[in-house]
Design a protein around this motif. Structure first.
Motif, PDB file in Angstrom:
ATOM      1  N   UNK A 266       0.851  -1.185   0.000  1.00 61.28           N
ATOM      2  CA  UNK A 266       0.000   0.000   0.000  1.00 61.28           C
ATOM      3  C   UNK A 266       0.892   1.241   0.000  1.00 61.28           C
ATOM      4  N   UNK A 267       0.503   2.232  -0.789  1.00 54.23           N
ATOM      5  CA  UNK A 267       1.201   3.514  -0.811  1.00 54.23           C
ATOM      6  C   UNK A 267       0.230   4.622  -0.417  1.00 54.23           C
ATOM      7  N   UNK A 268       0.711   5.563   0.389  1.00 52.40           N
ATOM      8  CA  UNK A 268      -0.059   6.747   0.752  1.00 52.40           C
ATOM      9  C   UNK A 268       0.711   7.968   0.277  1.00 52.40           C
ATOM     10  N   UNK A 269       0.110   8.732  -0.627  1.00 54.06           N
ATOM     11  CA  UNK A 269       0.781   9.881  -1.245  1.00 54.06           C
ATOM     12  C   UNK A 269       2.129   9.485  -1.832  1.00 54.06           C
ATOM     13  N   UNK A 270       2.176   8.293  -2.431  1.00 48.75           N
ATOM     14  CA  UNK A 270       3.376   7.839  -3.126  1.00 48.75           C
ATOM     15  C   UNK A 270       4.414   7.165  -2.267  1.00 48.75           C
ATOM     16  N   UNK A 271       4.192   7.093  -0.969  1.00 47.87           N
ATOM     17  CA  UNK A 271       5.164   6.463  -0.069  1.00 47.87           C
ATOM     18  C   UNK A 271       4.564   5.188   0.510  1.00 47.87           C
ATOM     19  N   UNK A 272       5.333   4.079   0.419  1.00 54.71           N
ATOM     20  CA  UNK A 272       4.823   2.813   0.947  1.00 54.71           C
ATOM     21  C   UNK A 272       4.671   2.904   2.455  1.00 54.71           C
ATOM     22  N   UNK A 273       3.564   2.380   2.947  1.00 56.24           N
ATOM     23  CA  UNK A 273       3.297   2.429   4.380  1.00 56.24           C
ATOM     24  C   UNK A 273       3.370   1.023   4.964  1.00 56.24           C
ATOM     25  N   UNK A 274       3.608   0.972   6.255  1.00 60.97           N
ATOM     26  CA  UNK A 274       3.744  -0.291   6.974  1.00 60.97           C
ATOM     27  C   UNK A 274       2.349  -0.836   7.279  1.00 60.97           C
ATOM     28  N   UNK A 275       2.013  -1.959   6.685  1.00 60.85           N
ATOM     29  CA  UNK A 275       0.681  -2.529   6.891  1.00 60.85           C
ATOM     30  C   UNK A 275       0.459  -2.993   8.323  1.00 60.85           C
ATOM     31  N   UNK A 276       1.526  -3.222   9.047  1.00 65.18           N
ATOM     32  CA  UNK A 276       1.372  -3.613  10.445  1.00 65.18           C
ATOM     33  C   UNK A 276       0.786  -2.474  11.274  1.00 65.18           C
ATOM     34  N   UNK A 277       0.884  -1.239  10.766  1.00 66.01           N
ATOM     35  CA  UNK A 277       0.386  -0.079  11.505  1.00 66.01           C
ATOM     36  C   UNK A 277      -0.964   0.404  10.989  1.00 66.01           C
ATOM     37  N   UNK A 278      -1.568  -0.329  10.071  1.00 68.93           N
ATOM     38  CA  UNK A 278      -2.838   0.075   9.473  1.00 68.93           C
ATOM     39  C   UNK A 278      -3.864  -1.027   9.690  1.00 68.93           C
ATOM     40  N   UNK A 279      -5.020  -0.645  10.223  1.00 66.44           N
ATOM     41  CA  UNK A 279      -6.125  -1.588  10.373  1.00 66.44           C
ATOM     42  C   UNK A 279      -6.930  -1.559   9.075  1.00 66.44           C
ATOM     43  N   UNK A 280      -6.902  -2.669   8.344  1.00 59.68           N
ATOM     44  CA  UNK A 280      -7.524  -2.681   7.023  1.00 59.68           C
ATOM     45  C   UNK A 280      -8.186  -4.022   6.772  1.00 59.68           C
ATOM     46  N   UNK A 281      -9.365  -3.992   6.177  1.00 61.90           N
ATOM     47  CA  UNK A 281     -10.060  -5.211   5.787  1.00 61.90           C
ATOM     48  C   UNK A 281     -10.201  -5.238   4.273  1.00 61.90           C
ATOM     49  N   UNK A 282      -9.874  -6.388   3.691  1.00 57.82           N
ATOM     50  CA  UNK A 282      -9.934  -6.549   2.244  1.00 57.82           C
ATOM     51  C   UNK A 282     -11.158  -7.388   1.898  1.00 57.82           C
ATOM     52  N   UNK A 283     -11.998  -6.878   1.030  1.00 58.43           N
ATOM     53  CA  UNK A 283     -13.149  -7.619   0.510  1.00 58.43           C
ATOM     54  C   UNK A 283     -12.825  -7.968  -0.941  1.00 58.43           C
TER      55      UNK A 283
END
Length: 540
Positions: A125-142
């Motif tokens: 995942x990238x936020x504003x072009x910078x890859x972010x650490x998925x361990x720090x993001x609560x995300x659900x994929x459908x």
């Protein structure tokens, strides 16, 4: 007020010491009064950090197309749902008597449509072009199935029965995203989406997990090395979409191969000579310096400082080293915890560097660099002048290669398996029996290999036209069975070029089914063949 009072009091008291004393007393009183005034004033002051007056409005585009993905691609998410930003307020005092400071932070909940379903999952995942650490993001994929249910957060906010399920559309829901680093706005998010094409991945039931040469790469626990006080780096995490490298590998395997049932876990030791009588099979490390590591490297009771170091190639280590026993134990536990079967696959890699001066049993000036383990043979090799093949010398060299380790010489220790045999016994038997005992310590696995592709050894004959290494494998299978018990399947991975028999190139025309005694052994559960079949063909 306190400044005036204390200044006057200081001048009065200092006046008893003359004009100079009055001046000093006045100054000291003024300073003390100022400090009292500031404490009284600051103690009641309040400072507020920047705060959003209102959420920034979102823009929407009606009729935007929904991508259709084949393979893996980086896609920009289309915002399809969001809540008002959640505001957190934190008040603290600056110092003991300083003013109170109130700071505000904001968090967002949002859903993004990705593409037509069904996808396998999301990697990065990238936020504003910078890859972010998925361990720090609560995300659900459908994944966009035709029977997917509404997201629980959307349903909780919109009310039961009022939330769309977006069936047939792959989308993600980001829960409580800290938007402070992005200027208190929802950043432009992009996702690396995986969508396998065709039904092939649904047929994959088992996979071999590579590489087998990695000191800590098999550890599902994060291992750190301290470079200097206050500075650490992870040695087994080179991605931002999982906690460790092996977790990322297993996550992606299970995502892309939904019917996966079994993992073959490869663990490597290293041979150092193509001549069977001189070859030692030992665990190697990439560096003798283990300072600052959060986990000690131990294999077969051998510490890092006493282990051989792998050779270098093109300025770096030629191999990744042998997995620590602790990491293998933890990897087996992780695989089983995911509901997968596990095969332990002890693997021989040959660490023979460029420009070596080792005599070549095949008649070369020196041994080839980093050869295939199937090239280990007698010296001189079959087909060479005065070859040791078909003589008692070949049997003696095979015996030296296997060593004298016995099953009763191994015992469990804290993070390893201790060996009480001869310290210089680095034969093949110690290698295999070590991992048999490690499997027992791990609580067992589903299958165990006693070797693979040792074609140059299995085809050697003694003076009685027997196959001494095949006999050694038969005995090794019996010994391994005695260690790991009847519940684990045991086999040997024969090379595809030898499984149908040995055809000696001596003009005799003989065909020897040399592996039959091994396949017929009661300790062997299956005929194993290492074969590398092409998965695709460039021809029309």
């Amino acid at each position: 007020m306190a400044t005036i009072l204390l200044q006057a009091a200081g001048a009065y008291l200092g006046g008893f010491l003359g004009s100079v004393g009055a001046a000093v007393g006045s100054a000291a009183g003024a300073v003390a009064g100022y400090m009292v005034d500031r404490a009284l004033i600051d103690g009641s002051r309040r400072i507020e950090g920047p705060r959003l007056a209102s959420s920034r409005p979102f823009t929407a585009e009606e009729g935007i197309s929904l991508p259709r993905l084949y393979g893996t691609a980086r896609l920009g998410g289309t915002l399809i749902w969001a809540t008002r930003f959640k505001e957190n307020r934190e008040t603290r005092r600056q110092g003991k008597l300083g003013p109170k400071l109130t700071e505000y932070s904001y968090f967002a909940n949002a859903a993004f449509a990705l593409c037509e379903g069904e996808i396998a999952g999301i990697r990065r995942i990238w936020a504003d072009g910078r890859e972010i650490d998925r361990e720090n993001v609560e995300m659900r994929v459908h994944c966009g199935t035709e029977d997917q249910l509404p997201d629980p957060l959307i349903e909780a906010k919109q009310g039961e029965g009022n939330a769309p399920a977006y069936r047939g559309t792959a989308y993600v829901v980001v829960d409580r995203l800290d938007i402070g680093p992005y200027g208190n706005r929802i950043p432009q998010l992009q996702f690396e989406v995986i969508r396998p094409v065709g039904g092939f991945v649904n047929r994959i039931k088992a996979v071999s997990l590579l590489p087998g040469a990695t000191e800590y790469g098999l550890s599902p626990k994060l291992i750190r090395r301290r470079a200097r006080p206050g500075e650490e780096r992870a040695v087994n995490r080179n991605v931002l979409f999982a906690g460790t490298d092996i977790a990322a590998s297993l996550d992606e395997l299970q995502t892309t191969c939904p019917n996966l049932e079994h993992i073959a876990l490869i663990v490597a030791w290293f041979g150092d000579d193509l001549r069977a009588g001189h070859c030692r099979v030992r665990p190697y490390v990439t560096t003798a310096n283990g300072g600052g590591l959060s986990s000690e490297w131990l294999v077969s009771g051998l510490a890092r400082e006493a282990a051989p170091v792998v050779s270098t190639h093109d300025g770096g280590a030629a191999y990744g080293g042998t997995p620590s026993d602790r990491s293998v134990l933890d990897a087996v536990a992780e695989i089983k915890a995911r509901g997968l079967g596990c095969t332990l696959y002890p693997f021989v890699m040959m660490d023979i560097a460029d420009g070596n001066a080792l005599p070549d049993p095949y008649g070369g000036v020196s041994q080839p660099s980093y050869p295939w383990r199937g090239r280990i043979t007698c010296d001189p090799a079959p087909g060479s002048e005065d070859s040791a093949d078909c003589t008692a010398v070949a049997a003696a060299q095979v015996s030296a290669f296997c060593g004298d380790a016995q099953a009763g010489q191994f015992s469990p220790a804290a993070d390893t398996i201790a060996f009480s045999g001869a310290a210089d016994d680095w034969g093949y038997r110690r290698f295999i029996l070590h991992y048999a005992h490690l499997v027992k310590k791990a609580g067992g696995v589903d299958a165990f290999l006693i070797g693979s592709e040792l074609r140059g050894l299995t085809t050697l004959r003694d003076a009685a036209n027997g196959f001494p290494f095949v006999d050694e494998l038969v005995q090794l299978a019996v010994d391994v069975r005695g260690v790991i018990g009847p519940q684990t399947r045991i086999t040997y991975g024969a090379d595809w070029s030898e499984y149908f028999g040995h055809h000696p190139q001596d003009g005799s025309g003989d065909v020897c089914f040399h592996l039959d005694p091994l396949w017929a052994s009661p300790a062997i559960d299956a005929v194993g063949i290492d074969n590398y079949m092409p998965l695709s063909d460039w021809r029309p």
